[in-house]
Design a protein around this motif. Structure first.
Motif, PDB file in Angstrom:
ATOM      1  N   LEU A 291      15.594 -27.541 -28.837  1.00 46.20           N
ATOM      2  CA  LEU A 291      15.568 -26.212 -29.445  1.00 46.20           C
ATOM      3  C   LEU A 291      14.402 -26.203 -30.421  1.00 46.20           C
ATOM      4  O   LEU A 291      14.363 -27.007 -31.360  1.00 46.20           O
ATOM      5  CB  LEU A 291      16.878 -25.913 -30.169  1.00 46.20           C
ATOM      6  N   VAL A 292      13.452 -25.314 -30.172  1.00 51.32           N
ATOM      7  CA  VAL A 292      12.187 -25.319 -30.905  1.00 51.32           C
ATOM      8  C   VAL A 292      12.007 -23.999 -31.648  1.00 51.32           C
ATOM      9  O   VAL A 292      12.328 -22.931 -31.120  1.00 51.32           O
ATOM     10  CB  VAL A 292      11.013 -25.539 -29.916  1.00 51.32           C
ATOM     11  N   GLU A 293      11.487 -24.086 -32.849  1.00 53.44           N
ATOM     12  CA  GLU A 293      11.088 -22.890 -33.592  1.00 53.44           C
ATOM     13  C   GLU A 293       9.594 -22.688 -33.384  1.00 53.44           C
ATOM     14  O   GLU A 293       8.809 -23.636 -33.469  1.00 53.44           O
ATOM     15  CB  GLU A 293      11.381 -23.071 -35.080  1.00 53.44           C
ATOM     16  N   ALA A 294       9.203 -21.446 -33.118  1.00 59.27           N
ATOM     17  CA  ALA A 294       7.793 -21.112 -32.938  1.00 59.27           C
ATOM     18  C   ALA A 294       7.403 -20.019 -33.916  1.00 59.27           C
ATOM     19  O   ALA A 294       8.121 -19.031 -34.072  1.00 59.27           O
ATOM     20  CB  ALA A 294       7.541 -20.644 -31.505  1.00 59.27           C
ATOM     21  N   ARG A 295       6.257 -20.204 -34.555  1.00 53.58           N
ATOM     22  CA  ARG A 295       5.725 -19.196 -35.476  1.00 53.58           C
ATOM     23  C   ARG A 295       4.317 -18.832 -34.999  1.00 53.58           C
ATOM     24  O   ARG A 295       3.346 -19.538 -35.298  1.00 53.58           O
ATOM     25  CB  ARG A 295       5.694 -19.725 -36.910  1.00 53.58           C
ATOM     26  N   PRO A 296       4.185 -17.735 -34.263  1.00 56.08           N
ATOM     27  CA  PRO A 296       2.854 -17.327 -33.793  1.00 56.08           C
ATOM     28  C   PRO A 296       2.038 -16.737 -34.930  1.00 56.08           C
ATOM     29  O   PRO A 296       2.500 -15.842 -35.641  1.00 56.08           O
ATOM     30  CB  PRO A 296       3.175 -16.268 -32.727  1.00 56.08           C
ATOM     31  N   LEU A 297       0.838 -17.242 -35.119  1.00 53.82           N
ATOM     32  CA  LEU A 297      -0.037 -16.744 -36.169  1.00 53.82           C
ATOM     33  C   LEU A 297      -0.995 -15.685 -35.636  1.00 53.82           C
ATOM     34  O   LEU A 297      -1.721 -15.051 -36.412  1.00 53.82           O
ATOM     35  CB  LEU A 297      -0.821 -17.903 -36.794  1.00 53.82           C
ATOM     36  N   THR A 298      -1.008 -15.526 -34.331  1.00 50.54           N
ATOM     37  CA  THR A 298      -1.759 -14.447 -33.676  1.00 50.54           C
ATOM     38  C   THR A 298      -0.792 -13.746 -32.736  1.00 50.54           C
ATOM     39  O   THR A 298       0.338 -14.201 -32.549  1.00 50.54           O
ATOM     40  CB  THR A 298      -2.968 -15.002 -32.898  1.00 50.54           C
ATOM     41  N   GLY A 299      -1.225 -12.652 -32.145  1.00 51.06           N
ATOM     42  CA  GLY A 299      -0.307 -11.863 -31.333  1.00 51.06           C
ATOM     43  C   GLY A 299      -0.772 -11.651 -29.910  1.00 51.06           C
ATOM     44  O   GLY A 299      -0.886 -10.519 -29.445  1.00 51.06           O
ATOM     45  N   ARG A 300      -1.046 -12.727 -29.195  1.00 52.10           N
ATOM     46  CA  ARG A 300      -1.509 -12.610 -27.812  1.00 52.10           C
ATOM     47  C   ARG A 300      -0.331 -12.443 -26.846  1.00 52.10           C
ATOM     48  O   ARG A 300       0.769 -12.953 -27.097  1.00 52.10           O
ATOM     49  CB  ARG A 300      -2.320 -13.846 -27.403  1.00 52.10           C
ATOM     50  N   THR A 301      -0.579 -11.765 -25.748  1.00 47.20           N
ATOM     51  CA  THR A 301       0.451 -11.576 -24.733  1.00 47.20           C
ATOM     52  C   THR A 301       0.939 -12.920 -24.210  1.00 47.20           C
ATOM     53  O   THR A 301       0.135 -13.776 -23.848  1.00 47.20           O
ATOM     54  CB  THR A 301      -0.092 -10.723 -23.570  1.00 47.20           C
ATOM     55  N   HIS A 302       2.255 -13.110 -24.168  1.00 49.26           N
ATOM     56  CA  HIS A 302       2.903 -14.330 -23.657  1.00 49.26           C
ATOM     57  C   HIS A 302       2.497 -15.575 -24.450  1.00 49.26           C
ATOM     58  O   HIS A 302       2.603 -16.698 -23.943  1.00 49.26           O
ATOM     59  CB  HIS A 302       2.583 -14.556 -22.169  1.00 49.26           C
ATOM     60  N   GLN A 303       2.060 -15.403 -25.687  1.00 49.77           N
ATOM     61  CA  GLN A 303       1.477 -16.522 -26.433  1.00 49.77           C
ATOM     62  C   GLN A 303       2.387 -17.743 -26.520  1.00 49.77           C
ATOM     63  O   GLN A 303       1.967 -18.875 -26.210  1.00 49.77           O
ATOM     64  CB  GLN A 303       1.101 -16.072 -27.853  1.00 49.77           C
ATOM     65  N   ILE A 304       3.627 -17.568 -26.960  1.00 48.02           N
ATOM     66  CA  ILE A 304       4.526 -18.707 -27.123  1.00 48.02           C
ATOM     67  C   ILE A 304       4.819 -19.343 -25.771  1.00 48.02           C
ATOM     68  O   ILE A 304       4.813 -20.582 -25.634  1.00 48.02           O
ATOM     69  CB  ILE A 304       5.823 -18.270 -27.818  1.00 48.02           C
ATOM     70  N   ARG A 305       5.059 -18.517 -24.773  1.00 49.25           N
ATOM     71  CA  ARG A 305       5.359 -19.022 -23.434  1.00 49.25           C
ATOM     72  C   ARG A 305       4.200 -19.857 -22.884  1.00 49.25           C
ATOM     73  O   ARG A 305       4.392 -20.950 -22.328  1.00 49.25           O
ATOM     74  CB  ARG A 305       5.672 -17.852 -22.496  1.00 49.25           C
ATOM     75  N   VAL A 306       2.996 -19.339 -23.056  1.00 49.47           N
ATOM     76  CA  VAL A 306       1.809 -20.029 -22.540  1.00 49.47           C
ATOM     77  C   VAL A 306       1.546 -21.319 -23.316  1.00 49.47           C
ATOM     78  O   VAL A 306       1.285 -22.375 -22.720  1.00 49.47           O
ATOM     79  CB  VAL A 306       0.578 -19.096 -22.612  1.00 49.47           C
ATOM     80  N   HIS A 307       1.637 -21.275 -24.631  1.00 50.80           N
ATOM     81  CA  HIS A 307       1.357 -22.471 -25.433  1.00 50.80           C
ATOM     82  C   HIS A 307       2.380 -23.581 -25.171  1.00 50.80           C
ATOM     83  O   HIS A 307       2.024 -24.765 -25.149  1.00 50.80           O
ATOM     84  CB  HIS A 307       1.307 -22.115 -26.918  1.00 50.80           C
ATOM     85  N   LEU A 308       3.646 -23.211 -24.994  1.00 52.13           N
ATOM     86  CA  LEU A 308       4.642 -24.240 -24.686  1.00 52.13           C
ATOM     87  C   LEU A 308       4.422 -24.828 -23.298  1.00 52.13           C
ATOM     88  O   LEU A 308       4.487 -26.050 -23.107  1.00 52.13           O
ATOM     89  CB  LEU A 308       6.052 -23.663 -24.829  1.00 52.13           C
ATOM     90  N   ALA A 309       4.175 -23.979 -22.307  1.00 58.20           N
ATOM     91  CA  ALA A 309       3.909 -24.490 -20.957  1.00 58.20           C
ATOM     92  C   ALA A 309       2.662 -25.370 -20.946  1.00 58.20           C
ATOM     93  O   ALA A 309       2.616 -26.403 -20.263  1.00 58.20           O
ATOM     94  CB  ALA A 309       3.755 -23.323 -19.984  1.00 58.20           C
ATOM     95  N   HIS A 310       1.660 -24.977 -21.721  1.00 59.03           N
ATOM     96  CA  HIS A 310       0.409 -25.741 -21.790  1.00 59.03           C
ATOM     97  C   HIS A 310       0.637 -27.148 -22.332  1.00 59.03           C
ATOM     98  O   HIS A 310      -0.064 -28.088 -21.952  1.00 59.03           O
ATOM     99  CB  HIS A 310      -0.581 -24.987 -22.687  1.00 59.03           C
ATOM    100  N   THR A 311       1.623 -27.304 -23.210  1.00 54.73           N
ATOM    101  CA  THR A 311       1.913 -28.621 -23.781  1.00 54.73           C
ATOM    102  C   THR A 311       2.990 -29.368 -22.994  1.00 54.73           C
ATOM    103  O   THR A 311       3.511 -30.377 -23.468  1.00 54.73           O
ATOM    104  CB  THR A 311       2.351 -28.485 -25.253  1.00 54.73           C
ATOM    105  N   GLY A 312       3.332 -28.858 -21.811  1.00 52.15           N
ATOM    106  CA  GLY A 312       4.302 -29.542 -20.963  1.00 52.15           C
ATOM    107  C   GLY A 312       5.744 -29.315 -21.359  1.00 52.15           C
ATOM    108  O   GLY A 312       6.611 -30.111 -21.001  1.00 52.15           O
ATOM    109  N   LEU A 313       6.006 -28.222 -22.069  1.00 49.82           N
ATOM    110  CA  LEU A 313       7.360 -27.911 -22.537  1.00 49.82           C
ATOM    111  C   LEU A 313       7.726 -26.480 -22.130  1.00 49.82           C
ATOM    112  O   LEU A 313       7.895 -25.594 -22.982  1.00 49.82           O
ATOM    113  CB  LEU A 313       7.453 -28.064 -24.056  1.00 49.82           C
ATOM    114  N   PRO A 314       7.858 -26.209 -20.833  1.00 49.00           N
ATOM    115  CA  PRO A 314       8.163 -24.836 -20.404  1.00 49.00           C
ATOM    116  C   PRO A 314       9.527 -24.381 -20.912  1.00 49.00           C
ATOM    117  O   PRO A 314      10.453 -25.175 -21.070  1.00 49.00           O
ATOM    118  CB  PRO A 314       8.133 -24.929 -18.887  1.00 49.00           C
ATOM    119  N   ILE A 315       9.635 -23.093 -21.186  1.00 49.38           N
ATOM    120  CA  ILE A 315      10.886 -22.520 -21.670  1.00 49.38           C
ATOM    121  C   ILE A 315      11.886 -22.427 -20.525  1.00 49.38           C
ATOM    122  O   ILE A 315      11.550 -21.963 -19.431  1.00 49.38           O
ATOM    123  CB  ILE A 315      10.647 -21.123 -22.277  1.00 49.38           C
ATOM    124  N   ILE A 316      13.107 -22.884 -20.769  1.00 48.21           N
ATOM    125  CA  ILE A 316      14.164 -22.773 -19.769  1.00 48.21           C
ATOM    126  C   ILE A 316      14.335 -21.293 -19.394  1.00 48.21           C
ATOM    127  O   ILE A 316      14.410 -20.424 -20.261  1.00 48.21           O
ATOM    128  CB  ILE A 316      15.508 -23.315 -20.318  1.00 48.21           C
TER     129      ILE A 316
END
Length: 298
Positions: free
Chosen positions: A217-242
């Motif tokens: 269970l991860v907390e995410a704090r986006p400092l910018t507002g890009r489309t799908h930002q949290i989803r993309v950043h987590l997948a990019h680090t090998g941690l896709p959202i269930i």
């Protein structure tokens, strides 16, 4: 599914629902009327919600036919609000709902439900959508009640002065308890984004709230507002959202991404803050993977 047809001379002065039935015989008249009522019909480029409207020869009729489960009519009562004052209100958007109208849906959106609530307060203008959540994401949505409040919060969002806290259940175990992703995001397919160059700068801060059996269970704090930002950043680090199958996540009843809280300062300096509890499906997935439900009460 989008259906398009053009009214010929034989449909001139015919009711919209009758004309649509002739143009699209695969649909029942009751289904057509439902689509019209929900804001899913356009005639010559304009949304029409009156089934008895008469057609003219040459009118283009477009129907947006959605899955039956997408038709969910709902409204917000005062007791269901997360926050309310003279200028702002906050609601807990459910997963699976569109936050705003689409070309083929008006009813059944958060925007429409908030508009109905505002009418009970004597505010006749439609709800102003100043930020968005993906259809699969749940959690806090803020709405201004006045134009001045809308201008203020829009400026706060643009300048990054609105604190946004998201929770996500991810597959895998983060190597650290705290980390940041600073990677540009660009559109890589019609409905998909990814870390790419050139792209728009994007930065997200992450921390682990709890660890379970093969998930966290991860907390995410986006400092910018890009489309799908949290989803993309987590997948990019090998941690896709269930539940986020678009970005490699495992199947689940819903995408396990939740806007937990939003906080900012009003024009007069007061704090405006809203916190949203998670729904049953989110809690159930946490419990299934051994994440203590106490982690969801923070």
């Amino acid at each position: 599914m989008i259906l398009k047809g053009k009214a010929g001379p034989e449909l001139a002065d015919v009711r919209l629902d009758e004309g649509a039935k002739r143009l699209f015989p695969e649909l029942s008249k009751s289904r057509i009327r439902e689509i019209i009522d929900w804001g899913g019909c356009a005639v010559s480029g304009t949304m029409v919600r009156v089934a008895s409207r008469q057609l003219k020869s040459g009118d283009e009729v477009v129907l947006g036919v959605m899955e039956p489960e997408r038709y969910r009519e709902f409204a917000y009562g005062k007791e269901e609000l997360l926050y309310e004052d003279a200028e702002y209100l906050a609601v807990n958007k459910a997963a699976g709902l569109n936050c705003q109208r689409t070309p083929y849906q008006l009813k059944g959106t958060v925007e429409y439900a908030v508009t109905l609530y505002l009418k009970t307060l004597g505010i006749l203008e439609p709800a102003r959508v100043i930020h968005r959540l993906d259809r699969g994401t749940s959690g806090v949505m803020l709405f201004p009640k006045t134009r001045r409040a809308a201008a203020h919060i829009s400026a706060e969002l643009k300048e990054g002065r609105v604190e946004k806290v998201y929770w996500a259940v991810v597959a895998g175990q983060p190597g650290e308890d705290f980390w940041a992703v600073d990677a540009p995001i660009a559109k890589v397919a019609p409905s998909r984004y990814g870390v790419a160059t050139p792209g728009k700068g994007a930065r997200t801060l992450f921390r682990v709230l709890a660890r379970g059996e093969g998930v966290a269970l991860v907390e995410a704090r986006p400092l910018t507002g890009r489309t799908h930002q949290i989803r993309v950043h987590l997948a990019h680090t090998g941690l896709p959202i269930i539940g986020d199958t678009v970005y490699g996540g495992a199947q689940a009843p819903r995408m396990m991404l939740h806007c937990r809280a939003m906080t900012f300062r009003g024009e007069d300096g007061r704090e405006v803050a809203a916190t949203a509890p998670v729904d049953r499906d989110f809690a159930a997935v946490c419990e299934r993977y051994g994440i203590d439900s106490g982690s969801l009460d923070r």
